[in-house]
Write an enzyme that holds these catalytic residues in place. Structure first.
Site, PDB file in Angstrom:
ATOM      1  N   GLY B  74      -7.893   2.299  -5.029  1.00  0.00           N
ATOM      2  CA  GLY B  74      -6.692   1.485  -5.215  1.00  0.00           C
ATOM      3  C   GLY B  74      -6.565   1.014  -6.657  1.00  0.00           C
ATOM      4  N   ILE B  76      -4.435  -2.428  -8.893  1.00  0.00           N
ATOM      5  CA  ILE B  76      -4.659  -3.830  -9.272  1.00  0.00           C
ATOM      6  C   ILE B  76      -4.221  -4.778  -8.156  1.00  0.00           C
ATOM      7  CG2 ILE B  76      -2.393  -4.037 -10.363  1.00  0.00           C
ATOM      8  CD1 ILE B  76      -3.672  -5.778 -12.531  1.00  0.00           C
ATOM      9  N   GLY B 151     -12.417  -3.356   1.172  1.00  0.00           N
ATOM     10  CA  GLY B 151     -11.673  -3.439   2.433  1.00  0.00           C
ATOM     11  C   GLY B 151     -10.225  -3.826   2.232  1.00  0.00           C
ATOM     12  N   CYS B 169      -0.892  -3.082  -6.763  1.00  0.00           N
ATOM     13  CA  CYS B 169      -1.198  -1.705  -6.368  1.00  0.00           C
ATOM     14  C   CYS B 169      -0.496  -0.690  -7.274  1.00  0.00           C
ATOM     15  CB  CYS B 169      -0.840  -1.446  -4.906  1.00  0.00           C
ATOM     16  SG  CYS B 169      -1.742  -2.500  -3.782  1.00  0.00           S
TER      17      CYS B 169
END
Lengths: 81, 214
Positions: B74, B76, B151, B169
């Site tokens: 992923g 940020i 997670g 993101c």
């Protein structure tokens, strides 16, 4: 050393769907000795990183994918002897 | 499944705990563990994230908020108290070793928990969990020997204004929401943790358990 002694290390199946996988960080270098299960390289999908373990004990004789390069499941990423 | 509640902790302390739990899980010294916590304010960048998604570094610098590069997937995101962090340290069963499926299950767990909080959360074609086109939960995971860590973060009561200082993101066009914003009132964090624990247990045991259906 016979060439036939080398074993190709393929990018394993880590996902059914995420598309291209990026080689983000090599943990070992050419010439390093590894045991079976040692982490070799970190790869990334869109939302996950994954440490690829060595499938065998031996010495890494060549690294076939550079950091930042895209790879697909089954691609040869390194060779071990 | 074991639940480990850490309270409000620094990001790096929680990461140390995760890594120790990963090693314990690999060695068979512990069972699958869901770590629940909140973080003091911090910006985190995923493995492939660049600094361009940090739109206003001075804003965070002025507040003393650190920007950390992490090992998760992923891009940020921003963490602060009131945001529920759920870090599943799970050994994926040999017949279900699929990173995408694992992220699907995290998102399904979060949708289940949020709906029980009264929020009409959904998954969409894009990663994360959404409420009427606004993003409420963000995923980013890592695996070692098929044991997961990192997670999902779920905006519950946290101040979401700081998300305007980043491209969450890496997506510049998204709006962000929280449980508090959706309900118009704060939600009890203890209850949020209990609902998250129930949802992870239910969703993951349905897929990975003895009577697996996926």
């Amino acid at each position: 050393m016979k060439r036939s002694d080398t074993r190709k290390i393929h990018l394993p199946v880590i996902s059914g769907r995420e598309g291209d996988i990026i080689i983000t960080r090599w943990i070992v270098r050419e010439g390093d000795s590894v045991r079976m299960g040692d982490d070799l390289v970190e790869v990334s999908t869109d939302k996950a990183t994954f440490d690829v373990p060595s499938p065998a004990e031996g010495r890494i004789v060549s690294i076939r994918k550079r950091e930042g390069e895209a790879a697909r499941t089954g691609d040869i990423i390194a060779e071990i002897i | 499944m074991r639940i480990a509640e850490l309270g409000i902790v620094d990001y790096l302390n929680a990461l140390d705990f995760q890594k120790k739990t990963v090693e314990d899980r690999i060695a068979g010294r512990t069972e699958d563990t869901l770590i629940l916590c909140e973080h003091r304010p911090v910006v985190t960048l995923g493995r492939t994230s660049g600094n361009k998604d940090l739109l206003d570094p001075a804003f965070f610098q002025k507040k003393g908020v650190k920007v950390l590069r992490t090992s998760r997937g992923g891009l940020i995101t921003y963490h602060s108290p009131g945001q529920l962090m759920a870090y599943p340290v799970f050994l994926l069963p040999e017949n279900s070793r699929d990173v995408s499926l694992f992220i699907d299950l995290i998102e399904k767990s979060v949708v289940r928990a949020l709906r029980r909080m009264g929020v009409d959360a959904r998954r969409s074609g894009r990663r994360g969990v959404w409420v009427s086109g606004k993003k409420i939960a963000f995923t980013g995971v890592a695996f070692r020997r098929w044991v997961s860590y990192h997670g999902v973060c779920v905006n519950v009561n946290n101040d979401i204004s700081a998300f305007g200082k980043i491209n969450p993101c890496g997506e510049p066009d998204i709006e962000v929401t929280s449980v508090r914003a959706e309900l118009g009132r704060p939600f009890d964090m203890r209850e949020a943790r209990a609902l998250a624990a129930e949802a992870f247990e239910t969703v993951f045991s349905a897929c990975y358990g003895a009577k697996a259906v996926c």
